[in-house]
Design a protein around this motif. Structure first.
Motif, PDB file in Angstrom:
ATOM      1  N   PRO A 120       0.839  -1.218   0.000  1.00 50.31           N
ATOM      2  CA  PRO A 120       0.000   0.000   0.000  1.00 50.31           C
ATOM      3  C   PRO A 120       0.864   1.254   0.000  1.00 50.31           C
ATOM      4  O   PRO A 120       1.962   1.273   0.547  1.00 50.31           O
ATOM      5  CB  PRO A 120      -0.799  -0.131   1.301  1.00 50.31           C
ATOM      6  N   GLN A 121       0.352   2.301  -0.640  1.00 51.34           N
ATOM      7  CA  GLN A 121       1.056   3.573  -0.708  1.00 51.34           C
ATOM      8  C   GLN A 121       0.394   4.584   0.235  1.00 51.34           C
ATOM      9  O   GLN A 121      -0.819   4.613   0.341  1.00 51.34           O
ATOM     10  CB  GLN A 121       1.026   4.111  -2.138  1.00 51.34           C
ATOM     11  N   PRO A 122       1.188   5.423   0.908  1.00 56.32           N
ATOM     12  CA  PRO A 122       2.646   5.425   0.935  1.00 56.32           C
ATOM     13  C   PRO A 122       3.194   4.277   1.779  1.00 56.32           C
ATOM     14  O   PRO A 122       2.498   3.743   2.651  1.00 56.32           O
ATOM     15  CB  PRO A 122       2.982   6.783   1.558  1.00 56.32           C
ATOM     16  N   LEU A 123       4.447   3.912   1.512  1.00 53.63           N
ATOM     17  CA  LEU A 123       5.081   2.779   2.184  1.00 53.63           C
ATOM     18  C   LEU A 123       5.374   3.101   3.648  1.00 53.63           C
ATOM     19  O   LEU A 123       6.011   4.102   3.960  1.00 53.63           O
ATOM     20  CB  LEU A 123       6.392   2.433   1.480  1.00 53.63           C
ATOM     21  N   LYS A 124       4.888   2.249   4.516  1.00 60.27           N
ATOM     22  CA  LYS A 124       5.147   2.400   5.944  1.00 60.27           C
ATOM     23  C   LYS A 124       6.132   1.331   6.402  1.00 60.27           C
ATOM     24  O   LYS A 124       6.256   0.273   5.781  1.00 60.27           O
ATOM     25  CB  LYS A 124       3.843   2.275   6.740  1.00 60.27           C
ATOM     26  N   GLU A 125       6.792   1.584   7.511  1.00 56.54           N
ATOM     27  CA  GLU A 125       7.778   0.645   8.031  1.00 56.54           C
ATOM     28  C   GLU A 125       7.169  -0.732   8.293  1.00 56.54           C
ATOM     29  O   GLU A 125       7.830  -1.761   8.102  1.00 56.54           O
ATOM     30  CB  GLU A 125       8.400   1.195   9.314  1.00 56.54           C
ATOM     31  N   GLU A 126       5.910  -0.762   8.694  1.00 55.89           N
ATOM     32  CA  GLU A 126       5.267  -2.045   9.006  1.00 55.89           C
ATOM     33  C   GLU A 126       4.924  -2.874   7.774  1.00 55.89           C
ATOM     34  O   GLU A 126       4.501  -4.031   7.878  1.00 55.89           O
ATOM     35  CB  GLU A 126       4.012  -1.834   9.845  1.00 55.89           C
ATOM     36  N   HIS A 127       5.128  -2.320   6.566  1.00 59.23           N
ATOM     37  CA  HIS A 127       4.885  -3.083   5.337  1.00 59.23           C
ATOM     38  C   HIS A 127       6.024  -4.047   5.009  1.00 59.23           C
ATOM     39  O   HIS A 127       5.890  -4.865   4.094  1.00 59.23           O
ATOM     40  CB  HIS A 127       4.682  -2.134   4.156  1.00 59.23           C
ATOM     41  N   LEU A 128       7.119  -3.948   5.725  1.00 56.68           N
ATOM     42  CA  LEU A 128       8.267  -4.818   5.466  1.00 56.68           C
ATOM     43  C   LEU A 128       7.871  -6.292   5.586  1.00 56.68           C
ATOM     44  O   LEU A 128       7.216  -6.703   6.547  1.00 56.68           O
ATOM     45  CB  LEU A 128       9.385  -4.504   6.464  1.00 56.68           C
ATOM     46  N   LEU A 129       8.248  -7.085   4.580  1.00 53.07           N
ATOM     47  CA  LEU A 129       8.035  -8.541   4.546  1.00 53.07           C
ATOM     48  C   LEU A 129       6.563  -8.954   4.529  1.00 53.07           C
ATOM     49  O   LEU A 129       6.221 -10.045   4.969  1.00 53.07           O
ATOM     50  CB  LEU A 129       8.745  -9.219   5.728  1.00 53.07           C
ATOM     51  N   THR A 130       5.707  -8.106   3.976  1.00 53.81           N
ATOM     52  CA  THR A 130       4.293  -8.459   3.890  1.00 53.81           C
ATOM     53  C   THR A 130       3.898  -8.994   2.518  1.00 53.81           C
ATOM     54  O   THR A 130       2.763  -9.464   2.346  1.00 53.81           O
ATOM     55  CB  THR A 130       3.404  -7.251   4.219  1.00 53.81           C
ATOM     56  N   ASP A 131       4.806  -8.953   1.523  1.00 54.75           N
ATOM     57  CA  ASP A 131       4.482  -9.446   0.179  1.00 54.75           C
ATOM     58  C   ASP A 131       5.790  -9.601  -0.593  1.00 54.75           C
ATOM     59  O   ASP A 131       6.877  -9.375  -0.068  1.00 54.75           O
ATOM     60  CB  ASP A 131       3.525  -8.482  -0.534  1.00 54.75           C
TER      61      ASP A 131
END
Length: 316
Positions: A117-128
């Motif tokens: 999802p945009q904008p990229l957040k730190e919690e998006h790491l290793l989610t896809d």
């Protein structure tokens, strides 16, 4: 930490490392050190351990990496994975064993999933899944982030990771085979002014990208040096993005190029959009100073005065 604290910048001659050196010097830090690759091979574990044990820096800033654009990553996937793992792992482990007080690890926004999802957040790491064109570099950097997190969690050490968006500025790589999009465009438009040849650019021009002047990242590193940040991972970006087409037109206007642009749509676009959410670091007090136009003007002025010394990276 004081202005007399001993600081080792790994990769001090690169675009990021040299910008950090300038920022620290301007702030009054007097005990900064660096080593060239000939003086210290960061891929050699024992050499790195011996160096850190001997010098005992208070702070290590890891700005060393094998870097390049889509073409370089595609042609040399193994070195982009293995050499970056070796460099960062040797530094992180040596810092841990030598009880280095602070370690600042620098990565890239490519650590995040291609369709996060945009904008990229730190919690998006290793989610896809990652963007395939630079996954080798991304996997290495993810390993570095997690290593610093693990040391922080297990030993309570001040190891922090800063993930900048697309960088540009003085000491960038302008070699057309290995450079990133902004410096490659700048050189192409500059040379086309004399040759009259069309400027040929990859893709459709529609992807959205965010760009950060390297001096703004250096201020982020300085902020991390002066403060104990409460979390292990922070995005560093401007919070705004533009299409690649808009970027090209901005560089074209800055350079004063009046010729034709040809878009090669048979070449890959990469990730459709990559905008970072840097609100976590901003909330602590850091903010960028350059907008895109002033940053490109500043970089082009530097490029003009250094155009006989393009920095190239070997693909061997």
């Amino acid at each position: 930490m004081t202005t007399h604290s001993k600081i080792y910048i790994a990769g001090h001659r690169g675009m990021v490392g040299s910008a950090v050196w300038r920022a620290l010097t301007a702030e009054g830090y007097t005990n900064i050190m660096g080593r060239t690759s000939k003086e210290l091979d960061l891929r050699n574990q024992q050499h790195v351990l011996d160096f850190i044990n001997t010098e005992r820096p208070d702070i290590i800033i890891d700005a060393a990496a094998r870097v390049g654009g889509i073409l370089a990553n595609s042609l040399s996937p193994y070195p982009f994975l293995m050499e970056n793992l070796q460099i960062q792992n040797n530094l992180i482990d040596a810092a841990h064993k030598a009880e280095t007080a602070k370690f600042v690890f620098l990565g890239s926004s490519c650590i995040y999933p291609k369709f996060a999802p945009q904008p990229l957040k730190e919690e998006h790491l290793l989610t896809d899944s990652l963007e395939p064109t630079n996954q080798w570099y991304a996997i290495a950097k993810i390993a570095g982030v997690k290593a610093c997190e693990a040391i922080r969690e297990q030993y309570g050490k001040d190891f922090v990771s800063l993930m900048p968006t697309n960088l540009y500025g003085p000491n960038d790589n302008f070699d057309l085979e290995t450079s990133h999009v902004l410096p490659a465009m700048m050189r192409k438009f500059h040379e086309s002014k004399s040759s009259g040849e069309p400027v040929k650019l990859w893709g459709s021009g529609t992807p959205m990208r965010e760009f950060l002047h390297v001096d703004d990242l250096a201020q982020g590193v300085l902020f991390a040096v002066k403060n104990k940040l409460p979390d292990y991972l922070y995005n560093v970006g401007t919070g705004t993005d533009v299409t690649i087409k808009t970027l090209a037109e901005t560089i074209q206007n800055t350079v004063g190029h009046k010729g034709v642009i040809e878009w090669d749509t048979t070449k890959p676009d990469g990730t459709p959009r990559k905008l970072m959410d840097s609100s976590k670091l901003r909330s602590l007090g850091w903010a960028p100073a350059f907008d895109l136009e002033s940053g490109i003007k500043h970089t082009y002025d530097w490029f003009i005065s250094h155009q006989d010394n393009y920095k190239a990276i070997s693909l061997s």
